[in-house]
Enzyme design. Structure first.
Site, mmCIF file in Angstrom:
data_model
loop_
_atom_site.group_PDB
_atom_site.id
_atom_site.type_symbol
_atom_site.label_atom_id
_atom_site.label_comp_id
_atom_site.label_asym_id
_atom_site.label_seq_id
_atom_site.Cartn_x
_atom_site.Cartn_y
_atom_site.Cartn_z
ATOM 1 N N GLY A 148 30.862 35.591 34.367
ATOM 2 C CA GLY A 148 29.556 35.121 33.717
ATOM 3 C C GLY A 148 28.966 33.982 34.190
ATOM 4 O O GLY A 148 29.369 33.564 35.437
ATOM 5 N N GLY A 174 31.427 41.609 42.317
ATOM 6 C CA GLY A 174 30.656 40.791 41.279
ATOM 7 C C GLY A 174 30.098 39.696 42.089
ATOM 8 O O GLY A 174 28.839 39.498 42.088
ATOM 9 N N ASP A 203 42.304 44.567 43.974
ATOM 10 C CA ASP A 203 42.248 45.816 43.700
ATOM 11 C C ASP A 203 42.049 46.607 45.093
ATOM 12 O O ASP A 203 41.994 47.684 45.258
ATOM 13 C CB ASP A 203 41.082 46.346 42.579
ATOM 14 C CG ASP A 203 41.484 45.745 41.104
ATOM 15 O OD1 ASP A 203 42.236 45.167 41.127
ATOM 16 O OD2 ASP A 203 40.630 45.728 40.449
ATOM 17 N N TYR A 354 49.082 40.010 34.984
ATOM 18 C CA TYR A 354 48.754 38.722 35.474
ATOM 19 C C TYR A 354 49.789 38.117 36.478
ATOM 20 O O TYR A 354 49.558 37.248 37.166
ATOM 21 C CB TYR A 354 48.366 37.554 34.455
ATOM 22 C CG TYR A 354 47.035 38.183 33.679
ATOM 23 C CD1 TYR A 354 45.912 37.912 34.453
ATOM 24 C CD2 TYR A 354 47.250 38.456 32.465
ATOM 25 C CE1 TYR A 354 44.815 38.267 33.546
ATOM 26 C CE2 TYR A 354 46.110 38.865 31.602
ATOM 27 C CZ TYR A 354 44.889 38.881 32.221
ATOM 28 O OH TYR A 354 43.726 39.428 31.589
ATOM 29 N N ILE A 356 51.056 39.706 38.994
ATOM 30 C CA ILE A 356 50.861 40.059 40.137
ATOM 31 C C ILE A 356 49.971 39.464 40.977
ATOM 32 O O ILE A 356 49.463 39.780 42.215
ATOM 33 C CB ILE A 356 50.736 41.578 40.451
ATOM 34 C CG1 ILE A 356 49.602 42.379 39.761
ATOM 35 C CG2 ILE A 356 52.116 42.439 39.615
ATOM 36 C CD1 ILE A 356 49.252 43.714 40.186
HETATM 37 N N1 LIG Z 1 25.050 41.794 39.887
HETATM 38 C C1 LIG Z 1 25.216 40.868 39.973
HETATM 39 N N2 LIG Z 1 24.094 39.835 40.297
HETATM 40 C C2 LIG Z 1 24.594 38.466 40.327
HETATM 41 N N3 LIG Z 1 25.635 37.736 39.942
HETATM 42 C C3 LIG Z 1 26.859 38.755 39.470
HETATM 43 C C4 LIG Z 1 26.477 40.119 39.707
HETATM 44 N N4 LIG Z 1 27.549 40.699 39.299
HETATM 45 C C5 LIG Z 1 28.393 39.865 38.723
HETATM 46 N N5 LIG Z 1 27.933 38.543 38.999
HETATM 47 C C6 LIG Z 1 28.427 37.180 38.801
HETATM 48 O O1 LIG Z 1 29.648 37.244 39.797
HETATM 49 C C7 LIG Z 1 30.712 36.367 39.213
HETATM 50 C C8 LIG Z 1 31.851 37.373 39.083
HETATM 51 O O2 LIG Z 1 31.685 38.595 38.921
HETATM 52 P P1 LIG Z 1 32.989 39.334 38.303
HETATM 53 O O3 LIG Z 1 33.479 38.824 37.088
HETATM 54 O O4 LIG Z 1 32.601 40.779 38.066
HETATM 55 O O5 LIG Z 1 33.940 39.223 39.567
HETATM 56 P P2 LIG Z 1 34.368 39.625 40.648
HETATM 57 O O6 LIG Z 1 33.746 39.052 41.553
HETATM 58 O O7 LIG Z 1 33.742 41.292 40.855
HETATM 59 O O8 LIG Z 1 35.939 39.830 40.888
HETATM 60 P P3 LIG Z 1 37.165 40.696 40.119
HETATM 61 O O9 LIG Z 1 37.587 41.694 41.338
HETATM 62 O O10 LIG Z 1 38.009 39.582 39.717
HETATM 63 O O11 LIG Z 1 36.459 41.332 39.241
HETATM 64 C C9 LIG Z 1 30.463 36.230 37.895
HETATM 65 O O12 LIG Z 1 30.087 34.959 37.619
HETATM 66 C C10 LIG Z 1 29.076 36.945 37.427
HETATM 67 O O13 LIG Z 1 28.192 36.568 36.607
HETATM 68 O O1 LIG Z 2 41.677 39.725 32.787
HETATM 69 P P1 LIG Z 2 40.440 39.445 33.696
HETATM 70 O O2 LIG Z 2 40.518 37.969 34.206
HETATM 71 O O3 LIG Z 2 39.271 39.761 33.076
HETATM 72 O O4 LIG Z 2 40.712 40.301 34.858
HETATM 73 C C1 LIG Z 2 41.369 41.698 34.886
HETATM 74 C C2 LIG Z 2 40.592 42.394 36.298
HETATM 75 O O5 LIG Z 2 40.814 41.867 37.263
HETATM 76 C C3 LIG Z 2 41.170 42.571 38.256
HETATM 77 O O6 LIG Z 2 42.537 42.446 38.825
HETATM 78 C C4 LIG Z 2 40.167 42.647 39.490
HETATM 79 O O7 LIG Z 2 40.337 41.411 40.176
HETATM 80 C C5 LIG Z 2 41.083 44.108 37.803
HETATM 81 O O8 LIG Z 2 42.002 44.961 38.154
HETATM 82 C C6 LIG Z 2 41.128 43.665 36.270
HETATM 83 O O9 LIG Z 2 40.904 44.596 35.578
HETATM 84 MG MG LIG Z 3 34.647 43.116 40.138
#
Ligand SMILES: Nc1ncnc2c1ncn2[C@@H]1O[C@H](COP(=O)(O)OP(=O)(O)OP(=O)(O)O)[C@@H](O)[C@H]1O
Ligand SMILES: O=P(O)(O)OC[C@H]1O[C@](O)(CO)[C@@H](O)[C@@H]1O
Ligand SMILES: [Mg+2]
Length: 431
Positions: A148, A174, A203, A354, A356
């Protein structure tokens, strides 16, 4: 810069004029290295029905002879977002060290992901070689992570206020969507800022790359959990071990950990539908395994079989769907099934979730992180923005962010790797 050594010195370095240590801007890395002769070849990815060879490429990563920024005018920032991943500290460390080698003096870390740009109580962390020297010796992120956070406009306001003109963003899809939006907003405001992504995800769900950092380590840790499940199951009378591993939409960790352990009888991933009940279901197969070999091990990815569970309707702070617990469900249904048919079964459930990803990177990830960190800095100094650094067919390359996050990379059920996994487990189709 190379120190010239006397010509009589055996194996001397070549002179600066002879030394070709720089990447040419036109060097290219091919995305595909197999020329499939038919769409029927295993794993063939074809653009047209005849499977014609189409050359697709990305720019080669590395140092350029001409650099775009004056190092003394650079203020660089590093931010780590999303969940944890082994190797985050290795990448932070290498980015800082490489920036210093270029001569950059102003390097800061943004605490707790994108949130650190807007939360007034969080102050930037000054970074130097001295600060980061030993951080790779432990897991986690020196800077902290979060999901977020603020909108893109607020982040770019903050970049402007802080005078940041190089931003290194470590995160998954994200985070990369955010990085791309930041890059676009900077272009709109005509700000000279390089936004460089380094894909982080256990992942392994980022497109076009051989693998992302942290994945190897996660697999190594995961197979330890499988090994424990196997020992428990094998040592019990009619023992069944269930291991749930991370993998939101992609089953790479479950597939590779099953393959590497060689102890899994049933591997369940989100990409391949299955039935638990019925004549072809997993439970009937478990009964068969108990009859044949006395014990069994199931490895299930967290995103698998979500159609069998009630929708939680919950989302995390970043908008990712929160899944129901497929591991607990399989454990309960297995116990119920064997009770109903009057067969003894000792079911043990292991959820190493967690464990891993909260660990230190292994040697192979350590190397990957080091090279990615260096190349992220080379990319910024070359003047790129809106790119991500990755490994492609064993070469390091720069990818346009929209290309690598257009959708999550998934295990292809027709791929050789999934078939290798099935060959190893000996499991049937559960439908
Ligand atoms: N479409 C988007 N546009 C702008 N910011 C985004 C978007 N999607 C996610 N973010 C921001 O990117 C950050 C990380 O997103 P997210 O929690 O989905 O993790 P991630 O980068 O996909 O990593 P993980 O693999 O751990 O899920 C957050 O702070 C979120 O608000
Ligand atoms: O509990 P959290 O911190 O949201 O993370 C869990 C997610 O993180 C991931 O490892 C992605 O990095 C996913 O496989 C899993 O769903
Ligand atoms: Mg993601």
């Amino acid at each position: 810069m190379r120190t010239p050594i006397g010509k009589d010195f055996p194996g001397h370095y070549s002179s600066d004029e002879e030394w070709h240590g720089y990447i040419n801007n036109n060097d290219r890395v091919l995305l595909k290295t197999i020329n499939y002769s038919s769409p029927k070849s295993a794993g063939a990815e074809c653009i047209d029905p005849n499977c014609t060879w189409v050359e697709q490429w990305v720019h080669r990563a590395g140092p350029r002879e001409k650099i775009y920024y004056k190092p003394e005018e650079v203020k660089a920032a590093i931010v780590t977002c999303g969940g944890l991943c082994p190797g985050l500290n290795d990448v932070i460390r290498q980015i800082v060290i490489t920036l210093e080698i270029y001569g950059v003096k102003k390097i800061v870390g943004i605490p707790f992901g994108y949130r650190g740009f807007s939360d007034q109580e969080l102050t930037e962390v000054p970074l130097s070689r001295k600060v980061v020297q030993n951080i790779h010796l432990s897991g986690g992120s020196l800077l902290g992570v979060s999901r977020g956070g603020p909108g893109v406009s607020d982040i770019v306001d903050s970049l402007e206020e802080r005078g940041i003109n190089m931003l290194f963003v470590l995160g998954g899809n994200g985070t990369h969507a955010g990085a791309n939006a930041i890059h676009n907003e900077c272009c709109k405001r005509r700000l000279k800022v390089s936004v460089i992504g380094v894909p982080k995800t256990i992942d392994n769900d980022i497109l076009l790359m051989d693998k992302t950092f942290g994945f190897d380590t996660a697999v190594e840790e995961a197979q330890r959990a499988i090994n424990s499940a196997y020992i428990e199951a094998h040592s019990a009378y009619h023992g069944i071990g269930v291991v749930k591993l991370m993998g939101r939409s992609s089953g790479f960790i479950a597939m590779q950990a099953s393959l590497s352990s060689g102890q899994v009888d049933v591997c369940l991933i989100p990409e391949v539908p299955f039935n638990l009940h019925g004549p072809h279901g997993v439970l009937r197969h478990l009964q068969h395994l108990l009859e044949m070999k006395g014990s069994a091990v199931i490895c299930v990815a967290e995103g698998a079989g979500q159609n069998l569970l009630q929708n939680t309707n919950a989302k995390d702070a970043s908008g990712n769907v929160v899944f129901g617990d497929i591991g607990v469900y399989i454990q309960q249904e297995t116990k119920k099934y064997f009770k109903e048919i009057g067969v003894h079964a000792d079911v043990k459930y292991i959820d190493p979730t967690y464990m891993i990803r909260a660990c230190r990177a292994n040697a192979s990830d350590g190397i990957l992180c080091t090279v990615l960190g260096q190349n992220a800095v080379h990319g910024a100094f070359a003047g790129y923005s809106g790119i991500s650094v990755g490994l492609c067919n064993t070469h390091y390359a720069y990818f346009p962010i929209p290309e690598v996050i257009s959708h999550p990379r998934l295990v292809d059920p027709n791929s050789r790797m999934w078939h290798r996994c099935l060959t190893s487990t000996g499991q049937p189709d559960f439908i």
